[in-house]
Design a protein around this motif. Structure first.
Motif: not given
Length: 217
Positions: A114-115, A119-120, A128-132, A142-143
């Motif tokens: 998912d990381w 994420w961008t 930067y998180y790709n969701k609100v 993420i880890l």
């Protein structure tokens, strides 16, 4: 590379942020201490995000990390991390890069899938998180863990490894009564993050998922 720093004595360490790990070198064993810490950042009166550790197991190196919106407003989220080693010699502390001269990382971070997918990389030190991130919700992990199988040189033995996460948020204007929300969000993220966020609503069964496309300003 080493940087000389003034020695500062700390009186307390959070129990959940520090533990001991053994590093085997041939038939000898050396103890090294390493810390995995989180830094929580509050960015406005109505938005707040917390860095959480759902699971932490020193015996296996498990170190799970995710971010939770504990405020009452939807937010755009970005995170960064810093890692380094600190070693003491003759009552003087030195900071050592986690990357050796040959490019090998001494501490291996086991990121989740998912990381990479959610994420961008902004190429500015931030991801930067790709969701609100809506109120009361969390990102996926993420880890998963950090391991030290590459620690085989004297320079890193008996040193402290430190990993810090920092999170920043910008309030997302997603209310039904918000006028020109798209322009408001673009202006807000551009002003505070230096990036432009565009919200795209996608249907996932009975649920609407608000994804974010990040563009350069």
């Amino acid at each position: 590379m080493k940087w000389l720093i003034k020695k500062i004595k700390m009186k307390a360490i959070l129990p959940a942020a520090a533990f001991l790990a053994a590093a085997a070198i041939g038939t000898t064993f050396a103890w090294q201490t390493w810390d995995l810490s989180v830094t929580n950042e509050l960015k406005s009166h109505t938005t707040e995000v917390e860095v959480e550790e759902p699971e932490f197991d020193p015996s296996t190196g498990t170190k799970q990390v995710q971010f939770t919106n504990t405020g009452n407003s939807s937010v755009f989220l970005r995170v960064s991390y810093t890692e380094y080693w600190e070693k003491e010699e003759n009552n003087t502390s030195y900071l050592i890069s986690n990357t050796a001269a040959d490019g090998t990382e001494m501490a291996t971070k086991h990121w989740t899938d998912d990381w990479a997918s959610e994420w961008t990389n902004g190429n500015d030190g931030w991801y930067y998180y790709n969701k609100v991130l809506e109120p009361g919700t969390s990102t996926n992990l993420i880890l998963e863990k950090v391991t030290f199988e590459n620690v085989t040189t004297e320079e890193y033995l008996n040193a402290h490894y430190r990993l810090y996460f920092k999170a920043e948020v910008v309030q997302c204007s997603d209310g039904s009564n918000t006028l020109n929300s798209e322009e408001v969000n673009k202006d807000a993220t551009n002003s505070l993050f230096g990036k432009i966020a565009q919200v795209v609503e996608m249907s996932d069964g009975d649920k609407i998922v608000k994804t974010v496309v990040w563009d350069e300003k």
